[in-house]
Design a protein around this motif. Structure first.
Motif, PDB file in Angstrom:
ATOM      1  N   TRP A 151       0.829  -1.206   0.000  1.00  0.00           N
ATOM      2  CA  TRP A 151       0.000   0.000   0.000  1.00  0.00           C
ATOM      3  C   TRP A 151       0.865   1.257   0.000  1.00  0.00           C
ATOM      4  O   TRP A 151       0.566   2.243  -0.681  1.00  0.00           O
ATOM      5  CB  TRP A 151      -0.937  -0.007   1.210  1.00  0.00           C
ATOM      6  N   ALA A 152       1.975   1.224   0.753  1.00  0.00           N
ATOM      7  CA  ALA A 152       2.896   2.354   0.747  1.00  0.00           C
ATOM      8  C   ALA A 152       3.462   2.568  -0.660  1.00  0.00           C
ATOM      9  O   ALA A 152       3.527   3.696  -1.159  1.00  0.00           O
ATOM     10  CB  ALA A 152       4.023   2.111   1.745  1.00  0.00           C
ATOM     11  N   ALA A 153       3.853   1.461  -1.311  1.00  0.00           N
ATOM     12  CA  ALA A 153       4.377   1.558  -2.674  1.00  0.00           C
ATOM     13  C   ALA A 153       3.307   2.068  -3.633  1.00  0.00           C
ATOM     14  O   ALA A 153       3.593   2.855  -4.548  1.00  0.00           O
ATOM     15  CB  ALA A 153       4.887   0.196  -3.133  1.00  0.00           C
ATOM     16  N   TYR A 154       2.073   1.633  -3.410  1.00  0.00           N
ATOM     17  CA  TYR A 154       0.945   2.078  -4.245  1.00  0.00           C
ATOM     18  C   TYR A 154       0.766   3.594  -4.162  1.00  0.00           C
ATOM     19  O   TYR A 154       0.581   4.268  -5.181  1.00  0.00           O
ATOM     20  CB  TYR A 154      -0.315   1.354  -3.767  1.00  0.00           C
ATOM     21  N   ILE A 155       0.847   4.147  -2.963  1.00  0.00           N
ATOM     22  CA  ILE A 155       0.695   5.591  -2.784  1.00  0.00           C
ATOM     23  C   ILE A 155       1.788   6.347  -3.538  1.00  0.00           C
ATOM     24  O   ILE A 155       1.518   7.289  -4.292  1.00  0.00           O
ATOM     25  CB  ILE A 155       0.740   5.957  -1.287  1.00  0.00           C
ATOM     26  N   LEU A 156       3.032   5.918  -3.376  1.00  0.00           N
ATOM     27  CA  LEU A 156       4.148   6.636  -3.980  1.00  0.00           C
ATOM     28  C   LEU A 156       4.182   6.476  -5.503  1.00  0.00           C
ATOM     29  O   LEU A 156       4.451   7.433  -6.234  1.00  0.00           O
ATOM     30  CB  LEU A 156       5.462   6.151  -3.352  1.00  0.00           C
ATOM     31  N   LEU A 157       3.912   5.265  -5.990  1.00  0.00           N
ATOM     32  CA  LEU A 157       3.906   5.039  -7.438  1.00  0.00           C
ATOM     33  C   LEU A 157       2.748   5.770  -8.107  1.00  0.00           C
ATOM     34  O   LEU A 157       2.904   6.335  -9.200  1.00  0.00           O
ATOM     35  CB  LEU A 157       3.814   3.535  -7.733  1.00  0.00           C
ATOM     36  N   ASN A 158       1.588   5.768  -7.461  1.00  0.00           N
ATOM     37  CA  ASN A 158       0.431   6.460  -8.026  1.00  0.00           C
ATOM     38  C   ASN A 158       0.701   7.958  -8.116  1.00  0.00           C
ATOM     39  O   ASN A 158       0.320   8.619  -9.093  1.00  0.00           O
ATOM     40  CB  ASN A 158      -0.806   6.201  -7.169  1.00  0.00           C
ATOM     41  N   ARG A 159       1.349   8.491  -7.104  1.00  0.00           N
ATOM     42  CA  ARG A 159       1.667   9.916  -7.125  1.00  0.00           C
ATOM     43  C   ARG A 159       2.676  10.226  -8.237  1.00  0.00           C
ATOM     44  O   ARG A 159       2.556  11.241  -8.938  1.00  0.00           O
ATOM     45  CB  ARG A 159       2.199  10.345  -5.759  1.00  0.00           C
ATOM     46  N   LEU A 160       3.667   9.361  -8.403  1.00  0.00           N
ATOM     47  CA  LEU A 160       4.658   9.544  -9.462  1.00  0.00           C
ATOM     48  C   LEU A 160       4.003   9.472 -10.841  1.00  0.00           C
ATOM     49  O   LEU A 160       4.245  10.324 -11.713  1.00  0.00           O
ATOM     50  CB  LEU A 160       5.737   8.465  -9.338  1.00  0.00           C
ATOM     51  N   LEU A 161       3.151   8.467 -11.035  1.00  0.00           N
ATOM     52  CA  LEU A 161       2.499   8.291 -12.332  1.00  0.00           C
ATOM     53  C   LEU A 161       1.485   9.392 -12.608  1.00  0.00           C
ATOM     54  O   LEU A 161       1.224   9.722 -13.769  1.00  0.00           O
ATOM     55  CB  LEU A 161       1.825   6.917 -12.387  1.00  0.00           C
ATOM     56  N   GLY A 162       0.908   9.954 -11.560  1.00  0.00           N
ATOM     57  CA  GLY A 162      -0.027  11.048 -11.754  1.00  0.00           C
ATOM     58  C   GLY A 162       0.630  12.247 -12.415  1.00  0.00           C
ATOM     59  O   GLY A 162      -0.032  13.033 -13.094  1.00  0.00           O
ATOM     60  N   ALA A 163       1.945  12.371 -12.231  1.00  0.00           N
ATOM     61  CA  ALA A 163       2.686  13.475 -12.848  1.00  0.00           C
ATOM     62  C   ALA A 163       3.225  13.117 -14.231  1.00  0.00           C
ATOM     63  O   ALA A 163       3.610  14.004 -14.988  1.00  0.00           O
ATOM     64  CB  ALA A 163       3.850  13.881 -11.939  1.00  0.00           C
ATOM     65  N   ARG A 164       3.241  11.813 -14.556  1.00  0.00           N
ATOM     66  CA  ARG A 164       3.839  11.385 -15.823  1.00  0.00           C
ATOM     67  C   ARG A 164       2.829  10.952 -16.879  1.00  0.00           C
ATOM     68  O   ARG A 164       3.157  10.916 -18.067  1.00  0.00           O
ATOM     69  CB  ARG A 164       4.815  10.225 -15.571  1.00  0.00           C
ATOM     70  N   LEU A 165       1.625  10.596 -16.453  1.00  0.00           N
ATOM     71  CA  LEU A 165       0.605  10.150 -17.394  1.00  0.00           C
ATOM     72  C   LEU A 165      -0.699  10.891 -17.131  1.00  0.00           C
ATOM     73  O   LEU A 165      -1.083  11.071 -15.974  1.00  0.00           O
ATOM     74  CB  LEU A 165       0.378   8.634 -17.274  1.00  0.00           C
ATOM     75  N   PRO A 166      -1.404  11.294 -18.177  1.00  0.00           N
ATOM     76  CA  PRO A 166      -2.653  12.041 -17.981  1.00  0.00           C
ATOM     77  C   PRO A 166      -3.814  11.127 -17.607  1.00  0.00           C
ATOM     78  O   PRO A 166      -3.818   9.925 -17.911  1.00  0.00           O
ATOM     79  CB  PRO A 166      -2.887  12.680 -19.360  1.00  0.00           C
ATOM     80  N   GLY A 167      -4.811  11.704 -16.954  1.00  0.00           N
ATOM     81  CA  GLY A 167      -6.047  10.989 -16.654  1.00  0.00           C
ATOM     82  C   GLY A 167      -5.816   9.726 -15.857  1.00  0.00           C
ATOM     83  O   GLY A 167      -5.006   9.686 -14.923  1.00  0.00           O
ATOM     84  N   LEU A 168      -6.525   8.657 -16.268  1.00  0.00           N
ATOM     85  CA  LEU A 168      -6.446   7.377 -15.568  1.00  0.00           C
ATOM     86  C   LEU A 168      -5.638   6.350 -16.352  1.00  0.00           C
ATOM     87  O   LEU A 168      -5.810   5.141 -16.170  1.00  0.00           O
ATOM     88  CB  LEU A 168      -7.864   6.839 -15.330  1.00  0.00           C
ATOM     89  N   GLN A 169      -4.738   6.825 -17.214  1.00  0.00           N
ATOM     90  CA  GLN A 169      -3.971   5.890 -18.042  1.00  0.00           C
ATOM     91  C   GLN A 169      -3.093   4.964 -17.202  1.00  0.00           C
ATOM     92  O   GLN A 169      -2.962   3.779 -17.511  1.00  0.00           O
ATOM     93  CB  GLN A 169      -3.115   6.655 -19.040  1.00  0.00           C
TER      94      GLN A 169
END
Length: 283
Positions: A151-169
């Protein structure tokens, strides 16, 4: 104030959907087992997200692909360890242990003593809620802790990807990766004639409530909410898990569990009030 209220509403809705979905999925354990629930859950999530989002996978660059692949692995590992833990030690305790992941994010991101106090208060609430003893199921506890790390990894990866990919890609692509990894389990259950009826229905509903809704909601929230605040406020998960277990699974709460819930809710209220007092910054 409006962005803060919207972010909080998104997080609470995501948490509620996740725990209700987990409780519903537990009803399928007798038919398809925890691994089967995870497989169906990921396949349902991919079937919904991929057509809706239509990520252009051919255009993904390596800096976009590697966290997406990792997130797919995290999805599968987190769900399998959590559901197996739920099967062994119950929903409330399993989710409480899983919460240590967001709590770790909150601690790692602490910048002031008040931030640390919020995380410490949440930790006290978790301990009172669990009150571990010598009769504890160690494998189940270990799986709950593994889910927390994921879950910790999920939070950090999701935040990183939120800056690198648009929308829900990002969650759509990661869910596809996770679904492919879980596909052999679903095929095996289908060949055995176990993937049908109520078990399939419960697992599918779990996929919608615990995957599709929170993946989308958390991505939106993490784009507005600092990781440390997200981790502290998400301590509401043990509360919602205990309530879902009570209402949907008949798991009666003891006095110390209610005390733990009260502590966790108090910490959340303080964290939210402090965020408002500091101006509601969510970026």
């Amino acid at each position: 104030m409006a962005p803060l209220a919207g972010g909080l509403a998104t997080m609470v809705a995501s948490a509620t959907s996740t725990q209700v979905g987990a409780a519903v999925g537990a009803h399928a354990f007798a038919t398809v087992g925890p691994a089967g629930v995870v497989a169906v859950r990921q396949l349902v999530a991919a079937a919904v997200l991929l057509p809706a989002v239509r990520p252009d996978l051919r255009r993904f660059t390596w800096p976009q692909w590697w966290p997406t692949l990792l997130l797919g692995v995290v999805f599968a590992t987190m769900n399998l360890s959590l559901y197996t833990a739920v099967d062994r030690i119950g929903l409330g305790l399993a989710v409480t242990l899983e919460f240590l992941g967001p709590l770790a994010v909150a601690l790692a991101g602490s910048r002031t003593r008040l931030d640390l106090a919020c995380a410490a208060g949440a930790a006290v609430g978790v301990y009172v809620l669990v009150l571990p003893g010598p009769a504890s199921d160690c494998p189940g506890i270990g799986l709950g802790l593994l889910a927390g790390a994921c879950w910790a990894a999920y939070i950090l990866l999701n935040r990183l990807l939120g800056a690198r990919l648009p929308g829900l890609q990002a969650p759509a692509a990661a869910t596809a990766v996770s679904a492919l990894a879980c596909l052999p389990v679903a095929v095996a259950l289908l060949v055995q004639g176990r993937l049908h009826g109520g078990g399939l229905l419960f697992a599918a509903v779990a996929g919608l409530l615990s995957s599709v809704v929170p993946y989308a909601a958390d991505l939106v929230a993490l784009r507005r909410v600092p990781a440390r605040l997200f981790g502290v406020v998400m301590s509401i998960h043990p509360v919602l898990a205990a309530l879902a277990g009570l209402v949907l699974l008949g798991q009666v709460l003891s006095p110390h569990e209610w005390a733990g819930i009260a502590i966790v809710v108090t910490v959340n209220a303080f964290a939210v009030a402090r965020a408002r007092r500091d101006g509601g910054a969510l970026t």
